[in-house]
Design a protein around this motif. Structure first.
Motif, mmCIF file in Angstrom:
data_model
loop_
_atom_site.group_PDB
_atom_site.id
_atom_site.type_symbol
_atom_site.label_atom_id
_atom_site.label_comp_id
_atom_site.label_asym_id
_atom_site.label_seq_id
_atom_site.Cartn_x
_atom_site.Cartn_y
_atom_site.Cartn_z
ATOM 1 N N ALA A 87 3.030 -3.730 6.117
ATOM 2 C CA ALA A 87 1.608 -3.355 5.851
ATOM 3 C C ALA A 87 1.317 -3.263 7.973
ATOM 4 C CB ALA A 87 1.129 -5.367 6.360
ATOM 5 N N THR A 88 1.452 -4.178 9.124
ATOM 6 C CA THR A 88 1.285 -3.695 10.538
ATOM 7 C C THR A 88 0.968 -2.255 11.464
ATOM 8 O OG1 THR A 88 1.920 -6.329 10.933
ATOM 9 C CG2 THR A 88 0.764 -4.466 12.630
ATOM 10 N N ARG A 89 2.616 -2.102 10.604
ATOM 11 C CA ARG A 89 2.913 -0.405 10.874
ATOM 12 C C ARG A 89 1.460 0.570 9.594
ATOM 13 N NH1 ARG A 89 8.730 0.217 10.698
ATOM 14 N NH2 ARG A 89 8.945 -1.299 12.986
ATOM 15 N N CYS A 94 9.025 -10.442 6.029
ATOM 16 C CA CYS A 94 9.049 -10.111 6.979
ATOM 17 C C CYS A 94 8.680 -8.731 7.133
ATOM 18 C CB CYS A 94 10.320 -10.050 7.678
ATOM 19 S SG CYS A 94 10.565 -9.563 9.464
ATOM 20 N N VAL A 95 9.863 -7.825 6.107
ATOM 21 C CA VAL A 95 9.524 -6.656 5.267
ATOM 22 C C VAL A 95 8.219 -5.884 5.533
ATOM 23 C CG1 VAL A 95 10.378 -4.688 4.086
ATOM 24 C CG2 VAL A 95 12.076 -6.663 5.158
ATOM 25 N N ALA A 96 7.056 -6.892 4.072
ATOM 26 C CA ALA A 96 5.816 -6.702 4.175
ATOM 27 C C ALA A 96 4.843 -7.180 4.571
ATOM 28 C CB ALA A 96 5.882 -7.610 2.545
ATOM 29 N N GLY A 97 5.633 -8.314 5.984
ATOM 30 C CA GLY A 97 4.403 -8.100 7.157
ATOM 31 C C GLY A 97 4.406 -6.665 8.152
ATOM 32 N N VAL A 98 5.422 -6.216 8.750
ATOM 33 C CA VAL A 98 5.856 -5.659 9.147
ATOM 34 C C VAL A 98 5.097 -4.225 8.298
ATOM 35 C CG1 VAL A 98 7.750 -4.245 10.610
ATOM 36 C CG2 VAL A 98 8.206 -6.440 10.303
ATOM 37 N N VAL A 132 -5.959 0.150 3.096
ATOM 38 C CA VAL A 132 -6.177 0.644 4.758
ATOM 39 C C VAL A 132 -7.300 0.829 5.500
ATOM 40 C CG1 VAL A 132 -4.567 1.437 6.466
ATOM 41 C CG2 VAL A 132 -3.437 0.173 4.057
ATOM 42 N N ALA A 133 -7.703 1.910 4.153
ATOM 43 C CA ALA A 133 -8.656 2.512 5.060
ATOM 44 C C ALA A 133 -9.765 2.277 5.426
ATOM 45 C CB ALA A 133 -9.069 4.110 4.365
ATOM 46 N N ASP A 134 -10.064 0.697 3.853
ATOM 47 C CA ASP A 134 -11.363 -0.008 4.013
ATOM 48 C C ASP A 134 -11.056 -0.881 4.743
ATOM 49 O OD1 ASP A 134 -12.686 1.445 1.904
ATOM 50 O OD2 ASP A 134 -11.979 0.029 0.885
ATOM 51 N N VAL A 135 -10.028 -1.552 5.653
ATOM 52 C CA VAL A 135 -9.943 -2.907 6.738
ATOM 53 C C VAL A 135 -9.932 -1.940 7.574
ATOM 54 C CG1 VAL A 135 -7.886 -4.421 7.696
ATOM 55 C CG2 VAL A 135 -8.002 -3.467 5.209
ATOM 56 N N ALA A 136 -9.977 -0.981 7.610
ATOM 57 C CA ALA A 136 -9.989 0.117 9.229
ATOM 58 C C ALA A 136 -11.320 0.152 9.444
ATOM 59 C CB ALA A 136 -9.213 1.220 9.534
ATOM 60 N N PRO A 191 0.490 -1.457 0.120
ATOM 61 C CA PRO A 191 0.169 -0.169 0.454
ATOM 62 C C PRO A 191 1.137 1.508 0.245
ATOM 63 C CG PRO A 191 -0.863 -1.442 1.764
ATOM 64 C CD PRO A 191 0.610 -2.104 1.250
ATOM 65 N N ARG A 192 0.242 2.580 -0.623
ATOM 66 C CA ARG A 192 0.910 3.718 -0.764
ATOM 67 C C ARG A 192 0.639 4.160 0.582
ATOM 68 N NH1 ARG A 192 3.261 0.968 -4.030
ATOM 69 N NH2 ARG A 192 4.081 1.794 -6.189
ATOM 70 N N HIS A 193 1.792 4.593 1.751
ATOM 71 C CA HIS A 193 1.319 4.243 2.773
ATOM 72 C C HIS A 193 2.626 5.084 3.365
ATOM 73 C CE1 HIS A 193 -0.263 4.537 6.778
ATOM 74 N NE2 HIS A 193 -1.073 4.519 6.460
ATOM 75 N N PRO A 194 2.897 6.334 4.331
ATOM 76 C CA PRO A 194 4.081 6.272 4.716
ATOM 77 C C PRO A 194 4.334 5.495 5.936
ATOM 78 C CG PRO A 194 2.237 8.342 5.153
ATOM 79 C CD PRO A 194 1.503 7.165 4.391
ATOM 80 N N ALA A 195 3.644 5.218 6.179
ATOM 81 C CA ALA A 195 4.331 3.887 7.190
ATOM 82 C C ALA A 195 4.890 2.848 6.603
ATOM 83 C CB ALA A 195 3.130 2.790 8.443
ATOM 84 N N VAL A 196 4.951 2.286 5.414
ATOM 85 C CA VAL A 196 4.914 1.517 4.651
ATOM 86 C C VAL A 196 6.719 1.771 4.195
ATOM 87 C CG1 VAL A 196 4.913 0.164 1.889
ATOM 88 C CG2 VAL A 196 2.677 -0.340 4.140
#
Length: 328
Positions: free
Chosen positions: A70-72, A64-68, A298-302, A26-31
């Motif tokens: 996404a979680t963030r 591992c990078v992908a999972g972390v 991400v917004a839909d998951v939220a 996802p295009r997200h600052p945390a990613v």
């Protein structure tokens, strides 16, 4: 207890990787921040081109990078898991989400795990998925096909009709032929060059246990569901042992999926890449909401998470007001 564990995060393992998997996050600052941090902690960890992913080391690090990441991203949107479960390599980002490992510790451990696996079996071994046969039938096939020189083992029980076998390539050829004769719908060689989740990697498990022994013991932030026992773990030391030993033990994902349903999981969220774990959860629980970040914003998951927790809170409050025994 079930209503307390309504949102489950699932982290996929090796075999789900694909070229561009990190660039497709996802295009997200945390990613973006996570990818940058990964490069600082372990240079080259953001590589996801086809050539790089031919290496089991690079693949496990990328997962591992992908999972972390996404979680963030989900955390920034206000979504935290009530329980986490990882499939094979996915146990490491799951452990980060549970607060057992830092991101740096997870990257270091996954890199070592991949290198040890590659060194132990550089060629001549692999894994094969058998579809359309139950675990008992596959075990009979494996017992007949394996020999001391060319061993084979049941490595992963994903569902009652999907079982993965590890072993030598010659043994896997015999397994494929025997499984087809026994009525398997399909037999597929996986894109994994080592015999994971079987006794052949006992030495790797021992080395990983020695490495993880130096990790500080922390209080878990959420329960961690072991893919090797199919049980909830609440103690950091037990989780670290599970991370180490899991490479040489059978993955019991069918048990994991079953327990998540018993615990009341109503929203399953799979971290990238792919939708393998999401599909299995959807097949097991058609009435549950199952999402994969590969095809959900991400917004839909939220939004789904908020609705799920609101629904469960209302159900819990109503249940608490109901008398245990009807009054006359």
């Amino acid at each position: 207890m079930g209503t307390d564990l309504s949102v489950a995060f699932l982290y996929p393992g090796q075999g789900t990787q694909r070229p561009g998997m990190l660039h497709d996050l996802p295009r997200h600052p945390a990613v973006a921040a996570t990818l940058a941090e990964a490069e600082q902690l372990l240079p080259g960890s953001s590589r996801d081109d086809a050539q790089a992913l031919e290496s089991t080391v690079t693949t496990q690090v990328a997962l591992c990078v992908a999972g972390v990441a996404a979680t963030r991203a989900l955390a920034c949107a206000g979504v935290a898991p009530d329980v986490v479960a990882g499939h094979s390599t996915g146990t490491f980002p799951a452990a980060v989400a549970a607060g057992v490992l830092t991101f740096g510790e997870a990257l270091d451990a996954v890199r070592l795990r991949g290198e040890l696996m590659r060194r132990a079996y550089p060629s001549g071994y692999g894994m094969t998925a058998v579809l359309g046969l139950g675990p008992a039938a596959v075990r009979r096939v494996v017992e007949a096909a394996g020999t001391d020189d060319d061993p084979a083992y049941v490595a992963v029980v994903d569902t009652d009709q999907q079982v993965v076998v590890s072993g030598s390539l010659r043994a896997l050829e015999r397994v494929a032929a025997a499984a087809a004769t026994a009525g398997a719908r399909r037999v597929v060689r996986l894109d994994i060059a080592v015999p994971s989740h079987c006794p052949l990697l006992a030495g790797v498990a021992d080395a990983m246990a020695g490495h993880l022994r130096n990790v500080p013991r922390r209080r878990l932030s959420v329960p961690y569901l072991s893919d090797s026992t199919g049980r909830l773990l609440h103690d950091a030391g037990t989780v670290l042992d599970d991370l180490a030993r899991g490479v040489a033990t059978t993955v019991r994902w069918w048990d994991v999926t079953g327990l998540l349903g018993e615990l009341g999981a109503a929203l399953f969220v799979q971290a990238p890449p792919g939708q393998v774990l999401a599909r299995m959860a959807r097949a097991a629980y058609p009435r549950a909401r199952v999402l994969a970040l590969d095809d959900t914003d991400v917004a839909d998951v939220a939004a789904y998470a908020r609705r799920t927790r609101s629904s469960h809170s209302a159900y819990s409050a109503h249940s608490a007001r109901e008398p245990a025994v009807p009054t006359p």
